[in-house]
Write an enzyme that holds these catalytic residues in place. Structure first.
Site, PDB file in Angstrom:
ATOM      1  N   ARG A  91       0.601  -1.360  -0.040  1.00 52.06           N
ATOM      2  CA  ARG A  91      -0.037   0.139  -0.012  1.00 52.06           C
ATOM      3  C   ARG A  91       0.800   1.456   0.047  1.00 52.06           C
ATOM      4  NH1 ARG A  91      -3.530  -2.953   3.544  1.00 52.06           N
ATOM      5  NH2 ARG A  91      -5.454  -3.546   2.421  1.00 52.06           N
ATOM      6  N   LYS A 113       1.910  12.061 -10.807  1.00 55.84           N
ATOM      7  CA  LYS A 113       0.986  10.961 -11.701  1.00 55.84           C
ATOM      8  C   LYS A 113       2.518   9.925 -11.838  1.00 55.84           C
ATOM      9  CE  LYS A 113      -1.910  13.579 -14.646  1.00 55.84           C
ATOM     10  NZ  LYS A 113      -2.389  13.737 -16.002  1.00 55.84           N
ATOM     11  N   GLU A 155       7.755  18.885 -24.431  1.00 56.54           N
ATOM     12  CA  GLU A 155       6.680  19.050 -23.187  1.00 56.54           C
ATOM     13  C   GLU A 155       7.372  20.585 -22.617  1.00 56.54           C
ATOM     14  OE1 GLU A 155       4.503  17.480 -21.981  1.00 56.54           O
ATOM     15  OE2 GLU A 155       4.828  15.290 -22.376  1.00 56.54           O
ATOM     16  N   LYS A 191       4.732  23.874 -14.690  1.00 59.80           N
ATOM     17  CA  LYS A 191       4.082  22.526 -14.059  1.00 59.80           C
ATOM     18  C   LYS A 191       3.725  22.654 -12.556  1.00 59.80           C
ATOM     19  CE  LYS A 191       3.267  17.845 -14.086  1.00 59.80           C
ATOM     20  NZ  LYS A 191       3.719  16.541 -14.802  1.00 59.80           N
ATOM     21  N   GLU A 201      -6.462  16.876 -11.212  1.00 66.25           N
ATOM     22  CA  GLU A 201      -6.914  17.154 -12.650  1.00 66.25           C
ATOM     23  C   GLU A 201      -8.195  17.183 -12.425  1.00 66.25           C
ATOM     24  OE1 GLU A 201      -4.473  15.166 -15.441  1.00 66.25           O
ATOM     25  OE2 GLU A 201      -6.319  14.703 -16.479  1.00 66.25           O
ATOM     26  N   ARG A 205      -5.568  21.734 -14.424  1.00 57.69           N
ATOM     27  CA  ARG A 205      -4.591  20.632 -14.697  1.00 57.69           C
ATOM     28  C   ARG A 205      -4.510  19.996 -16.007  1.00 57.69           C
ATOM     29  NH1 ARG A 205      -1.246  16.301 -10.870  1.00 57.69           N
ATOM     30  NH2 ARG A 205       0.048  15.687 -12.540  1.00 57.69           N
ATOM     31  N   ASN A 209      -2.503  18.752 -20.503  1.00 56.80           N
ATOM     32  CA  ASN A 209      -2.858  17.562 -21.525  1.00 56.80           C
ATOM     33  C   ASN A 209      -2.808  18.068 -22.810  1.00 56.80           C
ATOM     34  OD1 ASN A 209      -3.087  15.668 -19.511  1.00 56.80           O
ATOM     35  ND2 ASN A 209      -5.072  16.083 -18.997  1.00 56.80           N
ATOM     36  N   HIS A 212      -2.066  16.019 -25.986  1.00 61.33           N
ATOM     37  CA  HIS A 212      -1.596  14.676 -25.293  1.00 61.33           C
ATOM     38  C   HIS A 212      -2.874  14.012 -25.977  1.00 61.33           C
ATOM     39  CE1 HIS A 212       1.707  16.172 -23.332  1.00 61.33           C
ATOM     40  NE2 HIS A 212       1.904  15.074 -22.643  1.00 61.33           N
ATOM     41  N   HIS A 216      -0.676  11.286 -27.427  1.00 56.73           N
ATOM     42  CA  HIS A 216      -0.878   9.754 -26.957  1.00 56.73           C
ATOM     43  C   HIS A 216      -1.391   8.782 -27.934  1.00 56.73           C
ATOM     44  CE1 HIS A 216      -0.696  10.533 -22.267  1.00 56.73           C
ATOM     45  NE2 HIS A 216       0.422  10.299 -22.841  1.00 56.73           N
ATOM     46  N   HIS A 231       8.287   9.664 -26.837  1.00 58.85           N
ATOM     47  CA  HIS A 231       7.066  10.101 -26.556  1.00 58.85           C
ATOM     48  C   HIS A 231       6.984  11.708 -26.743  1.00 58.85           C
ATOM     49  CE1 HIS A 231       3.698  11.340 -23.521  1.00 58.85           C
ATOM     50  NE2 HIS A 231       4.470  12.342 -23.213  1.00 58.85           N
TER      51      HIS A 231
HETATM   52  N1  LIG Z   1       3.731  11.192 -15.130  1.00 61.80           N
HETATM   53  C1  LIG Z   1       3.582  12.010 -15.753  1.00 61.80           C
HETATM   54  O1  LIG Z   1       3.064  13.336 -15.468  1.00 61.80           O
HETATM   55  C2  LIG Z   1       4.278  12.166 -17.165  1.00 61.80           C
HETATM   56  C3  LIG Z   1       4.448  13.185 -17.842  1.00 61.80           C
HETATM   57  C4  LIG Z   1       5.039  13.191 -18.994  1.00 61.80           C
HETATM   58  C5  LIG Z   1       5.438  12.087 -19.737  1.00 61.80           C
HETATM   59  N2  LIG Z   1       5.562  10.748 -18.882  1.00 61.80           N
HETATM   60  C6  LIG Z   1       5.920   9.540 -19.538  1.00 61.80           C
HETATM   61  O2  LIG Z   1       7.366   9.527 -19.345  1.00 61.80           O
HETATM   62  C7  LIG Z   1       7.696   8.653 -20.613  1.00 61.80           C
HETATM   63  C8  LIG Z   1       8.657   9.409 -21.320  1.00 61.80           C
HETATM   64  O3  LIG Z   1       9.814  10.020 -20.693  1.00 61.80           O
HETATM   65  P1  LIG Z   1      11.292  10.132 -21.341  1.00 61.80           P
HETATM   66  O4  LIG Z   1      11.309  10.674 -22.362  1.00 61.80           O
HETATM   67  O5  LIG Z   1      12.166  10.545 -20.465  1.00 61.80           O
HETATM   68  O6  LIG Z   1      11.484   8.584 -21.819  1.00 61.80           O
HETATM   69  P2  LIG Z   1      12.500   7.296 -21.251  1.00 61.80           P
HETATM   70  O7  LIG Z   1      12.472   7.284 -19.847  1.00 61.80           O
HETATM   71  O8  LIG Z   1      12.205   6.220 -22.090  1.00 61.80           O
HETATM   72  O9  LIG Z   1      14.003   8.161 -21.565  1.00 61.80           O
HETATM   73  C9  LIG Z   1      14.259   8.321 -22.959  1.00 61.80           C
HETATM   74  C10 LIG Z   1      15.454   7.480 -23.369  1.00 61.80           C
HETATM   75  O10 LIG Z   1      16.664   8.536 -22.773  1.00 61.80           O
HETATM   76  C11 LIG Z   1      17.743   7.718 -21.933  1.00 61.80           C
HETATM   77  N3  LIG Z   1      18.092   8.460 -20.905  1.00 61.80           N
HETATM   78  C12 LIG Z   1      17.530   9.211 -20.026  1.00 61.80           C
HETATM   79  N4  LIG Z   1      18.235   9.767 -19.368  1.00 61.80           N
HETATM   80  C13 LIG Z   1      19.682   9.869 -19.852  1.00 61.80           C
HETATM   81  C14 LIG Z   1      20.872  10.230 -19.454  1.00 61.80           C
HETATM   82  N5  LIG Z   1      20.972  11.466 -18.516  1.00 61.80           N
HETATM   83  N6  LIG Z   1      21.733   9.796 -20.326  1.00 61.80           N
HETATM   84  C15 LIG Z   1      21.726   8.815 -21.104  1.00 61.80           C
HETATM   85  N7  LIG Z   1      20.512   8.332 -21.586  1.00 61.80           N
HETATM   86  C16 LIG Z   1      19.385   8.819 -20.874  1.00 61.80           C
HETATM   87  C17 LIG Z   1      16.845   6.576 -21.466  1.00 61.80           C
HETATM   88  O11 LIG Z   1      17.530   5.233 -21.350  1.00 61.80           O
HETATM   89  C18 LIG Z   1      15.787   6.153 -22.803  1.00 61.80           C
HETATM   90  O12 LIG Z   1      16.624   5.510 -23.782  1.00 61.80           O
HETATM   91  C19 LIG Z   1       6.467   8.285 -21.212  1.00 61.80           C
HETATM   92  O13 LIG Z   1       6.360   6.835 -20.736  1.00 61.80           O
HETATM   93  C20 LIG Z   1       5.477   9.274 -20.777  1.00 61.80           C
HETATM   94  O14 LIG Z   1       4.044   8.609 -20.782  1.00 61.80           O
HETATM   95  C21 LIG Z   1       4.582  10.835 -17.725  1.00 61.80           C
END
Ligand SMILES: NC(=O)c1ccc[n+]([C@@H]2O[C@H](COP(=O)([O-])OP(=O)(O)OC[C@H]3O[C@@H](n4cnc5c(N)ncnc54)[C@H](O)[C@@H]3O)[C@@H](O)[C@H]2O)c1
Length: 328
Positions: A91, A113, A155, A191, A201, A205, A209, A212, A216, A231
Site C-alpha cells: 500500500r 502521476k 513538453e 508545471k 486534475e 491541470r 494535457n 496529448h 498519446h 513520447h
Molecule cells: N507522469 C507524468 O506526469 C508524465 C508526464 C509526461 C510523460 N510521462 C511519461 O514519460 C515517459 C517518457 O519519458 P522520457 O522521454 O524520459 O523517456 P525514457 O525514460 O524512455 O528516456 C528516454 C531515453 O533516454 C535515456 N536516458 C534518460 N536519461 C539519460 C541520460 N541522462 N543519459 C543517457 N541516456 C538517458 C533512457 O535510457 C531512454 O533510452 C513516457 O512513458 C510518458 O508517458 C509521464
C-alpha cells in the site's frame, strides 16, 4: 526522511544505470546504507504489468518494508514505473525521483502521476502519489542523446504554449544549451503552479494535457505498428494537430498557428501516416482517459501562452488535423 532507511533500492534503466548512478551509489556507500540496484530495459515497453510483477517479486525477496525507500534514476519510463511500483507495494513505500531526461525533469517526475501502459493503452493503470522529493540536476543532460533532448523540449514547448509566452520566446533552435537552466526553471514553474492549483486534475491541470489527446493516440498507434517514436515527438505532433483544430475553430489566430508550425518543424521531422494509421489514431483518441460520455475531451489553444480546457472535438476534426499536419 529522518531515520536511515533500512534499504535503498535504486531503480534505473540500462542507460541511466551506466551514465547516471555512480555518484549516487558512492554517496550511499559512504554513508553505509544498504543498497540494491534494479535495472530495467530502456524503453517504453518496460512500463508494463509484467515488469511490475518482476519488480514487486524482487521487493518481496529483498524484504522491502515501509522504512525502505525506492530511488528512481531515469527518464519518464523509470519515474512512472518506479513511482507506480512504490505506490502499490504494501500500500505504498516512499520513493524519490532523480530525473535524468529533460522530459522527466520538466514533466514526468513532477506532479505525482505514476503509471504503466495496459493493453496497448498509454498510462491506463496508475496512481496519484507524490515522491518524498524530486531533485533536478541538469548535469545528467550531458549524456542524453539529442533526439531525447528534443523529445523533452516538446513538453517545454507545450508548457510555454499553455501558460508562458516568455518561455516560448526563450526556446530557440540555436541557444538551447546556453539557456537550458532557465528553460528548466520556467518549464518546471509552469508545471508546479498548475499542479498546486489542481492536484487531482479536476480543472486547471487538464491544460497540461494539451497535445496529448492526439499525441498519446499517435504514440500508441506507432508503438503497436512497430515504428515507435519518442513520447515527446508524439506530443509535438499532438500539439501541432490540436493547434490546427484551435485555428480551424477560429479561437487561435492563423498567425499564431504559423509561428507554432515554424518553431516545431525546426525540432521534429515530419511523420507520415497511412490511411489505416489515421483510422487507428482517431479510434485511439476515444480511449483517452479525459473523455466523458463518449466525447473526446481536449485542451485547445486561444493564443500562445493561453489554453482552454474541456473542448469536445470530433473525429472529422482529428482526421482533418492529421491531414493538415502531413500537408505542411
Ligand atoms: N507522469 C507524468 O506526469 C508524465 C508526464 C509526461 C510523460 N510521462 C511519461 O514519460 C515517459 C517518457 O519519458 P522520457 O522521454 O524520459 O523517456 P525514457 O525514460 O524512455 O528516456 C528516454 C531515453 O533516454 C535515456 N536516458 C534518460 N536519461 C539519460 C541520460 N541522462 N543519459 C543517457 N541516456 C538517458 C533512457 O535510457 C531512454 O533510452 C513516457 O512513458 C510518458 O508517458 C509521464
Amino acid at each position: 526522511m529522518q531515520q536511515k532507511p533500512s534499504l535503498v533500492i535504486v531503480l534505473a534503466d540500462t542507460n541511466t544505470a551506466k551514465f547516471c548512478c555512480n555518484e549516487l551509489i558512492s554517496l550511499l556507500k559512504e554513508n553505509q546504507i544498504n543498497i540494491e540496484m534494479l535495472v530495467i530495459e530502456a524503453n517504453e515497453n518496460s512500463k508494463s504489468l509484467d515488469i511490475c510483477q518482476q519488480l514487486w517479486a524482487r521487493l518481496v525477496e529483498l524484504n522491502t518494508d515501509r522504512s525502505s525507500i525506492l530511488i528512481n534514476v531515469g527518464g519518464g519510463v523509470v519515474t512512472d514505473l518506479g513511482g507506480f511500483v512504490a505506490s502499490t507495494f504494501k500500500r505504498g513505500i516512499p520513493f524519490i525521483n532523480l530525473p535524468t531526461s529533460l522530459l522527466a525533469m520538466v514533466d514526468a517526475a513532477l506532479g505525482g502521476k505514476t503509471g504503466i501502459n495496459f493493453n496497448g493503452l498509454k498510462n491506463y493503470i496508475g496512481t496519484f502519489n507524490l515522491p518524498v522529493f524530486t531533485q533536478v540536476n541538469s548535469k545528467f543532460l550531458e549524456s542524453l542523446p539529442i533526439r531525447e533532448l528534443h523529445s523533452g523540449l516538446a513538453e517545454c514547448l507545450k508548457h510555454a504554449l499553455i501558460a508562458d509566452i516568455e518561455l516560448w520566446n526563450l526556446i530557440e533552435e540555436n541557444s538551447i544549451k546556453e539557456n537550458i537552466d532557465q528553460i528548466l526553471q520556467s518549464a518546471i514553474n509552469v508545471k508546479l503552479k498548475i499542479v498546486a492549483a489542481d492536484p487531482k486534475e479536476q480543472g486547471e491541470r487538464k491544460k497540461l494535457n494539451f497535445g496529448h489527446t492526439i499525441g498519446h493516440a499517435v504514440e500508441s498507434c506507432l508503438m503497436s505498428g512497430k515504428k515507435p517514436i519518442p513520447h515527446g515527438h508524439a506530443v509535438a505532433i499532438g500539439v501541432l494537430c490540436e493547434s490546427s483544430i484551435s485555428a480551424e475553430r477560429g479561437i487561435l489566430s492563423k498567425s499564431n498557428l504559423e509561428l507554432i508550425f515554424n518553431k516545431l518543424h525546426k525540432f521534429y521531422e515530419s511523420t507520415a501516416f497511412t490511411n489505416n494509421e489515421i483510422d487507428a489514431i482517431v479510434k485511439l483518441t476515444h480511449a483517452d482517459k479525459k473523455n466523458r460520455a463518449g466525447q473526446v475531451n481536449c485542451t485547445l489553444l486561444t493564443k500562445i501562452g493561453e489554453a482552454v480546457i474541456d473542448q469536445n472535438i470530433t473525429d472529422e476534426e482529428i482526421r482533418n488535423s492529421l491531414n493538415y499536419y502531413q500537408s505542411i
